[in-house]
Write a protein that holds these residues in place. Structure first.
Motif, PDB file in Angstrom:
ATOM      1  N   LEU A 181       0.924  -0.970   0.066  1.00 25.14           N
ATOM      2  CA  LEU A 181       0.352  -0.025  -0.059  1.00 25.14           C
ATOM      3  C   LEU A 181       1.028   0.812  -0.245  1.00 25.14           C
ATOM      4  CD1 LEU A 181      -2.677  -1.440   2.545  1.00 25.14           C
ATOM      5  CD2 LEU A 181      -2.933  -1.093  -0.133  1.00 25.14           C
ATOM      6  N   VAL A 182       2.509   1.064   0.969  1.00 17.16           N
ATOM      7  CA  VAL A 182       3.051   2.325   0.536  1.00 17.16           C
ATOM      8  C   VAL A 182       3.768   3.048  -0.833  1.00 17.16           C
ATOM      9  CG1 VAL A 182       5.439   3.534   1.646  1.00 17.16           C
ATOM     10  CG2 VAL A 182       3.191   2.415   3.381  1.00 17.16           C
ATOM     11  N   GLY A 183       3.575   1.460  -1.360  1.00 19.41           N
ATOM     12  CA  GLY A 183       4.234   1.444  -2.803  1.00 19.41           C
ATOM     13  C   GLY A 183       3.718   2.449  -3.808  1.00 19.41           C
ATOM     14  N   LEU A 184       2.212   2.034  -3.108  1.00 14.74           N
ATOM     15  CA  LEU A 184       1.259   2.741  -4.350  1.00 14.74           C
ATOM     16  C   LEU A 184       2.030   3.911  -4.431  1.00 14.74           C
ATOM     17  CD1 LEU A 184      -2.393   1.210  -3.448  1.00 14.74           C
ATOM     18  CD2 LEU A 184      -0.445   0.335  -5.105  1.00 14.74           C
ATOM     19  N   PRO A 185       2.135   5.142  -3.831  1.00 14.77           N
ATOM     20  CA  PRO A 185       2.490   6.442  -4.252  1.00 14.77           C
ATOM     21  C   PRO A 185       3.408   6.625  -5.371  1.00 14.77           C
ATOM     22  CG  PRO A 185       2.169   6.605  -1.700  1.00 14.77           C
ATOM     23  CD  PRO A 185       1.810   5.053  -2.135  1.00 14.77           C
ATOM     24  N   ALA A 186       4.321   5.385  -4.968  1.00 10.26           N
ATOM     25  CA  ALA A 186       5.870   5.525  -5.248  1.00 10.26           C
ATOM     26  C   ALA A 186       5.562   4.752  -7.180  1.00 10.26           C
ATOM     27  CB  ALA A 186       6.547   5.040  -5.120  1.00 10.26           C
ATOM     28  N   LEU A 187       4.313   5.308  -7.424  1.00 13.96           N
ATOM     29  CA  LEU A 187       3.814   5.190  -8.696  1.00 13.96           C
ATOM     30  C   LEU A 187       3.871   6.033  -9.869  1.00 13.96           C
ATOM     31  CD1 LEU A 187       0.820   2.589  -9.365  1.00 13.96           C
ATOM     32  CD2 LEU A 187       3.468   1.975  -9.170  1.00 13.96           C
ATOM     33  N   ARG A 188       3.603   7.398  -8.472  1.00 12.16           N
ATOM     34  CA  ARG A 188       4.614   8.596  -9.089  1.00 12.16           C
ATOM     35  C   ARG A 188       5.295   9.894  -8.732  1.00 12.16           C
ATOM     36  NH1 ARG A 188      -0.302  10.545 -11.795  1.00 12.16           N
ATOM     37  NH2 ARG A 188      -2.229   8.970 -12.397  1.00 12.16           N
ATOM     38  N   LEU A 189       5.814   8.665  -7.184  1.00 15.64           N
ATOM     39  CA  LEU A 189       6.766  10.347  -6.765  1.00 15.64           C
ATOM     40  C   LEU A 189       7.975   9.315  -6.738  1.00 15.64           C
ATOM     41  CD1 LEU A 189       4.339  10.561  -3.767  1.00 15.64           C
ATOM     42  CD2 LEU A 189       4.662  11.901  -5.188  1.00 15.64           C
ATOM     43  N   HIS A 190       8.987  10.432  -6.575  1.00 12.78           N
ATOM     44  CA  HIS A 190      10.529   9.745  -7.575  1.00 12.78           C
ATOM     45  C   HIS A 190      11.157  10.516  -6.130  1.00 12.78           C
ATOM     46  CE1 HIS A 190       8.850   7.809 -11.179  1.00 12.78           C
ATOM     47  NE2 HIS A 190       8.562   9.054 -11.391  1.00 12.78           N
ATOM     48  N   GLY A 191      12.631   9.988  -5.794  1.00 12.57           N
ATOM     49  CA  GLY A 191      13.092  11.277  -5.352  1.00 12.57           C
ATOM     50  C   GLY A 191      12.736  11.599  -3.682  1.00 12.57           C
ATOM     51  N   ILE A 192      13.716  12.492  -3.485  1.00  7.93           N
ATOM     52  CA  ILE A 192      13.414  13.311  -2.235  1.00  7.93           C
ATOM     53  C   ILE A 192      11.408  12.912  -1.988  1.00  7.93           C
ATOM     54  CG2 ILE A 192      13.460  15.161  -3.465  1.00  7.93           C
ATOM     55  CD1 ILE A 192      13.862  14.546   0.345  1.00  7.93           C
ATOM     56  N   TYR A 193      10.615  13.607  -3.259  1.00  7.74           N
ATOM     57  CA  TYR A 193       9.350  13.660  -2.767  1.00  7.74           C
ATOM     58  C   TYR A 193       9.394  11.855  -2.320  1.00  7.74           C
ATOM     59  CZ  TYR A 193       9.922  17.816  -5.088  1.00  7.74           C
ATOM     60  OH  TYR A 193       9.589  18.582  -6.054  1.00  7.74           O
ATOM     61  N   LEU A 194       9.660  10.320  -3.344  1.00  6.23           N
ATOM     62  CA  LEU A 194       8.890   9.570  -2.332  1.00  6.23           C
ATOM     63  C   LEU A 194       9.777   9.402  -0.637  1.00  6.23           C
ATOM     64  CD1 LEU A 194       7.888   6.645  -2.835  1.00  6.23           C
ATOM     65  CD2 LEU A 194       9.903   5.869  -4.391  1.00  6.23           C
ATOM     66  N   ALA A 195      11.290   9.788  -0.909  1.00  7.28           N
ATOM     67  CA  ALA A 195      11.384   9.074   1.316  1.00  7.28           C
ATOM     68  C   ALA A 195      10.539  10.401   1.683  1.00  7.28           C
ATOM     69  CB  ALA A 195      12.927  10.421   1.083  1.00  7.28           C
TER      70      ALA A 195
END
Length: 380
Positions: free
Chosen positions: A112-126
């Protein structure tokens, strides 16, 4: 640095690259098996913490080192595994059932946490993973009917098939889980899934152009990493015998990130090196804090300085060693030094030392230099 030319996929990352490796791994396993009979309880306890941290390091290596995804909130997954274990024990589930279930439940949370990784990268994913860690910590503190809030939960000693595991039994349990996790991670990296992770890490656009489902593998990487961390959380809960929200703060997540930075971001062996470094750093810092005033006193007396100067130096040294942020300062300096001078971590240095002695006496100085690490924007 010497490199092995691979002509077949079966040659990639073999489990035992040589007969010498088989011998030394056998010696290592034999030493770990004999450790409870050779070491005092304190050192055995430190070994258990090293194994638990190594499991988390392997989990982060899969996510960040292999798949190229950033996370600074892995303490939340450790907390989920720990509290799942406490609740499962409360309702009478056996160890052989709730230990893998802790990994499955935490893996679902990681997906579920990995779902935002589909749109976020780098510092935003962190930042997203950091926000998740804060949310989990707040839920643990507020959901008092299940977690007992800030008062925490006590865990009874683990038992296996009705027999309580003592210190030695729990040590062997942690050793078994660590070996299984490392073997599983090696096989994941050697599989098509691992190759897809590496393609995703090196260039998401190129991976997508080759037909790799990047969305699927991003969430898979988060689920696998979280599941392994959840298993480590179950062992951590039993080791501590007590869990509370403040035990899973941001500083714990930073410690986990330091494991893979210091040990080596793209190496499973580096996860073990980083775990050893992190666990042994605290005792070494305590020894340093105790010895530094004595060394300062010896230096000032050796220079025959006036008593007023000696007292001023002693007072200054005492203020420095007792400063509340000293440990964070030292660790911050260590991270900076490793990023600049040892980008491949302790495992990279170990590889260069081995390459040097293999080529000795014909080794050249250049072979000991660390390779440059490129940002994705710098690649051609």
């Amino acid at each position: 640095m010497a490199h092995h030319v691979r002509t077949d996929y079966g040659d990639s990352d073999p489990l035992f690259p040589s007969k010498a490796a088989v011998f030394w791994y056998a010696v290592l396993i034999a030493g770990l098996i004999a450790a409870p009979y050779l070491l005092e309880s304190y050192y055995l306890s430190q070994l258990v913490f090293i194994m638990i941290y190594a499991i988390v390091g392997v989990a982060l290596n899969i996510l960040s080192g292999q798949a190229g995804q950033v996370s600074i909130g892995h303490a939340a997954f450790l907390a989920i595994g720990a509290y799942f274990t406490a609740v499962a024990q409360k309702y009478g589930l056996p160890l052989v059932l709730y230990l893998p279930l802790a990994g499955v439940f935490t893996g679902i949370a990681g997906y579920l946490v990995g779902l935002p990784a589909l749109r976020l990268h780098g510092i935003y994913l962190a930042i997203a993973t950091l926000a998740f860690a804060f949310i989990v910590e707040e839920i643990i503190a507020r959901w008092e009917s299940v977690t007992n809030g800030n008062e925490g939960l006590m865990l009874p000693p683990p038992s296996l098939f009705g027999l309580k595991l003592g210190t030695e039994g729990f040590y062997y349990l942690c050793l078994l889980v660590t070996v299984l996790v490392v073997l599983a991670a090696i096989n994941i990296i050697r599989s098509s899934t691992g190759r897809s992770f590496m393609a995703l890490r090196d260039s998401e656009t190129a991976a997508r152009s080759m037909g790799i489902d990047t969305a699927r593998y991003k969430t898979t990487a988060f689920a696998l990493s979280a599941g392994i961390t959840g298993i480590a959380g179950a062992l951590y809960a039993h080791k501590m015998s007590f869990i509370s929200p403040e035990m899973f703060s941001l500083s714990v997540s930073i410690d986990f990130v330091m494991i893979i930075i210091i040990g080596g971001l793209v190496s499973l062996r580096g996860a073990v090196f980083g775990a050893i470094f992190m666990i042994m750093a605290d005792p070494l810092l305590i020894i340093l804090k105790d010895q530094l005033p004595l060394w300062a006193d010896m230096v000032t007396h050796g220079l025959y300085l006036p008593d007023s100067v000696n007292q001023a130096v002693q007072a200054g040294v005492s203020r420095v060693v007792n400063a509340p942020g000293l440990k964070s300062l030292i660790f911050g300096i260590i991270i900076i030094v490793f990023i600049i001078y040892e980008p491949l971590g302790l495992d990279g240095r170990w590889q260069r030392v081995k390459a040097y002695f293999k080529q000795f006496p014909l080794a050249r100085q250049r072979s000991a230099r660390p390779p440059r690490m490129f940002l994705k924007s710098e690649r051609r």
